[in-house]
Design an enzyme around this catalytic site. Sequence first.
Site, PDB file in Angstrom:
ATOM      1  N   GLU A  31       0.808  -1.216   0.000  1.00 49.62           N
ATOM      2  CA  GLU A  31       0.000   0.000   0.000  1.00 49.62           C
ATOM      3  C   GLU A  31       0.843   1.269   0.000  1.00 49.62           C
ATOM      4  O   GLU A  31       1.881   1.347   0.668  1.00 49.62           O
ATOM      5  CB  GLU A  31      -0.935   0.002   1.220  1.00 49.62           C
ATOM      6  N   CYS A  70      -6.709   4.108  -2.315  1.00 46.64           N
ATOM      7  CA  CYS A  70      -6.847   2.658  -2.384  1.00 46.64           C
ATOM      8  C   CYS A  70      -8.200   2.147  -2.856  1.00 46.64           C
ATOM      9  O   CYS A  70      -8.257   1.249  -3.698  1.00 46.64           O
ATOM     10  CB  CYS A  70      -6.505   2.046  -1.032  1.00 46.64           C
TER      11      CYS A  70
END
Length: 632
Positions: A31, A70
């Site tokens: 991430e 995200c």
Amino acid sequence: MKHLLLAIVLTILCQPIFGADKPNILWLTSEDHGPEMGCYGDKVARTPNVDALAAKGMIFKKAWSVAPVCAPARTAIITGMYPSSTGGLHMRSMVSMPEGTQMYPKFLQKVGYYCSNNSKTDYNVRDSGQIWDESSGQAHWKKRAEGQPFFAVFNSTKSHESQIRTRPHSQITQPADIRIPAYHPDTPEVREDWAQYYDKVSAADADAGKHLKDLADAGLTEDTIIFYYGDHGSGMPRSKRWPSNSGLHVPMVVYFPAKWQHLAPKEYSAGGSSDRMVSFVDLAPTLLSIVGIQPPACMQGHAFAGPYQTEPQPYLYGERGRMDERMDLVRSITDGRYVYLRNYYPHVSQAQRVDFQFQTPTTRIWNQLFTEGKTTPPQSIFWTVPKEPEELYDLQSDRDEVKNLAHSPEHRPILEKLRAAQRAHLAKVRDVCFLPESEVHSRAEGSTPYDIAHDDTKYPFERILAAADLASGLDSTAVPQLTKLMTDADSAIRFWGTLGILMRGEDATRQTASALDKALSDDSVNVRIAAAQALGTFGDEAALNKALATLSTLATPEANGVLTSMAALAAIEALGPKAASLHPAIASMKADGPSPDGRYGSYVPRLIQNIAPDAKPAAGKAKRKGKKKTEE
């Protein structure tokens, strides 16, 4: 005997068939980090595990996430479609999947794959039944049946934005070794955040190394196709949430063992690199192609491996919508060298006050220095209003994207080429997010945003896009045309006409005061809010009072719903001291109301807190149950 034989045959036919002709597939994801890795030439990075994978595999030098945050990025991956096309662009928007479509794991399961996800989902589209064989912190390919091919995802959160600012931290990377991008001020706080970011990327690399070792220990490395990629650019401000190259460029490493190299990209070479431009919408069709499934026509990406791989594409596309409690509308495109951005909300800055972003020390010190007039021109772009409607950057000479070439006569041909390509893309995918968010949901009731976007009676795309182009172009001579748009039969076109007046400021507001006053009674709440913000910001005292009365009525989520409340509260906040008379009521306001999903629950409380810092609003409780909110 005959019946017994038939039963045996049927039993055999009903068993899953696990042939040796299917490769295992492992996706290692992480991430909030860009290509700050050794295999991409970064001398500060310490990423030995992914570097080793790249040494025997191949890197894509020009890979883009579709969105710089995200949830929409993952939405593009799981669907193979642009979030702006499905309506799943805005954070936690939770729209329904287009009719007749499926998330990609269902295709793999039909040909015998065991599909595990460890463990993040965080899509902006609703699950259509059980998507994974297992999706949890314990999900693993080891749980498959004997001989069954697997598709497994392992996601590392070690490099997430929240980890950049977690203190105390045992520093490994030295702040003095960091190259500070031109858009960031060079301060101790910024250097510390960047150094910690590098340390967290190393931690994500270590996670990848653990999973690669598990595979090797099981003797499966040479039977498994491996992908490694980050979900968008770094978690640092002006990377995460911003759809330029700094927010969308990701590392992507692929490894095809000798046994499966006939499925590899045509340009694949061990230890090599590819200039092919790869997008997140390409991942699902590529995956299907690898396992021998022709990607369905609804998938908007292009396979870059397997028997159905296509020729390289000329462009990559990016998009930014609502980031938590802040609305924006930006579209971007690159040909690999130049990056073009179209800002349809130029009246808000790149740096809108998203609560999560302001928790990072870099954001706070950067904002302080800008407020004090101590930032350089490149450092000031992030905070400046209005944004330029168009931006053009040459990555070859300006890696940090701070020298806007949109007004350069020399670069006019490339500007026009990318502008036309970007517009053609919007039309091709029928970008539904030119509707105000509440209308994405209301017009799609009983259907889906994607499906209504392909019905011109419900979504006159060309007319709405033309209105958005005119409104956001900031041409001062367009006021008469915008005023005419304010009388259109379609509420979205009236919204863009009204917003175009707000964008142009005081003179335009005074010229259209009568039309704006009338718009305060419009059937559309979005038109009313835009008109109220224009009159409240630039009108006389009488106009301000009318504007405040309108916004006060629309701000309560219990009566109007969370989406309308968010828009009204954002307008009230933008009015600053002019709306001070509303602040006591807002401070005591109930923060919950009807919402598309429970994951909207924190947005109204954050807006209330920004307007009335001493207020302590409880987190909103949407009347529609939804999944627990996860970090961005």
